[in-house]
Write a protein that holds these residues in place. Structure first.
Motif, short mmCIF file in Angstrom:
data_model
loop_
_atom_site.label_atom_id
_atom_site.label_comp_id
_atom_site.label_asym_id
_atom_site.label_seq_id
_atom_site.Cartn_x
_atom_site.Cartn_y
_atom_site.Cartn_z
N UNK A 49 -7.14 -13.57 3.85
CA UNK A 49 -5.86 -13.16 4.42
C UNK A 49 -4.98 -12.52 3.34
N UNK A 50 -4.98 -13.09 2.16
CA UNK A 50 -4.19 -12.54 1.06
C UNK A 50 -4.68 -11.14 0.70
N UNK A 51 -6.00 -10.93 0.72
CA UNK A 51 -6.56 -9.61 0.42
C UNK A 51 -6.14 -8.59 1.48
N UNK A 52 -6.19 -8.97 2.74
CA UNK A 52 -5.80 -8.06 3.82
C UNK A 52 -4.32 -7.69 3.68
N UNK A 53 -3.48 -8.68 3.44
CA UNK A 53 -2.06 -8.40 3.30
C UNK A 53 -1.78 -7.55 2.06
N UNK A 54 -2.55 -7.74 1.01
CA UNK A 54 -2.41 -6.93 -0.19
C UNK A 54 -2.74 -5.47 0.11
N UNK A 55 -3.78 -5.24 0.91
CA UNK A 55 -4.15 -3.88 1.28
C UNK A 55 -3.05 -3.21 2.10
N UNK A 62 1.81 5.28 -4.05
CA UNK A 62 0.83 6.17 -4.65
C UNK A 62 -0.12 5.33 -5.51
N UNK A 63 -1.33 5.83 -5.78
CA UNK A 63 -2.28 5.02 -6.55
C UNK A 63 -1.77 4.54 -7.91
N UNK A 64 -1.00 5.34 -8.59
CA UNK A 64 -0.49 4.90 -9.89
C UNK A 64 0.75 4.02 -9.78
N UNK A 65 1.31 3.92 -8.59
CA UNK A 65 2.50 3.10 -8.39
C UNK A 65 2.21 1.74 -7.80
N UNK A 66 0.93 1.47 -7.52
CA UNK A 66 0.57 0.19 -6.90
C UNK A 66 0.59 -0.92 -7.94
N UNK A 67 1.13 -2.05 -7.54
CA UNK A 67 1.15 -3.23 -8.41
C UNK A 67 0.37 -4.32 -7.71
N UNK A 68 -0.48 -4.99 -8.47
CA UNK A 68 -1.36 -6.00 -7.91
C UNK A 68 -1.01 -7.38 -8.46
N UNK A 69 -1.24 -8.38 -7.63
CA UNK A 69 -1.00 -9.75 -8.06
C UNK A 69 -2.15 -10.21 -8.95
N UNK A 70 -1.97 -11.33 -9.57
CA UNK A 70 -3.01 -11.87 -10.43
C UNK A 70 -4.27 -12.20 -9.62
N UNK A 71 -4.10 -12.70 -8.41
CA UNK A 71 -5.25 -13.01 -7.56
C UNK A 71 -6.02 -11.74 -7.20
#
Length: 98
Positions: A49-55, A62-71
């Protein structure tokens, strides 16, 4: 005058892109608010669920503006460690950290 016509073309192109992106964002928000999507959250585990919500969350950037969580980073690193080719294939489908 050539500069003005060039700027007009650029502005028109940006306006079209803005319309397309806002339409895509509205569609994603509509999907998130659907009852079947909310029901999906009940039937999958927390990581999925966390992966889906992250997507859904990162698609508006934009690809260079995306920020990802530690998970997200840990998941991507574990995928890459299992198979580099599979990771490259998944980066074409999903937004994953590089």
């Amino acid at each position: 005058m050539p500069k003005a016509s060039y700027l007009y073309k650029v502005a028109a192109k940006l306006k079209r892109q803005t319309r397309i992106l806002s339409k895509n964002l509205r569609m994603a928000e509509d999907i998130c608010n659907m009852e079947c999507f909310k029901e999906l959250a009940v039937h999958v585990d927390a990581v999925t669920y966390q992966f889906i919500m992250s997507q859904v969350r990162t698609q508006k950037f934009k690809p260079r503006g995306r920020r990802f969580t530690l998970d997200d980073k840990i998941l991507a690193l574990s995928l890459y460690k299992q198979s580099g080719k599979a990771y490259k294939l998944l980066t074409r489908i999903f937004s994953l950290p590089s």
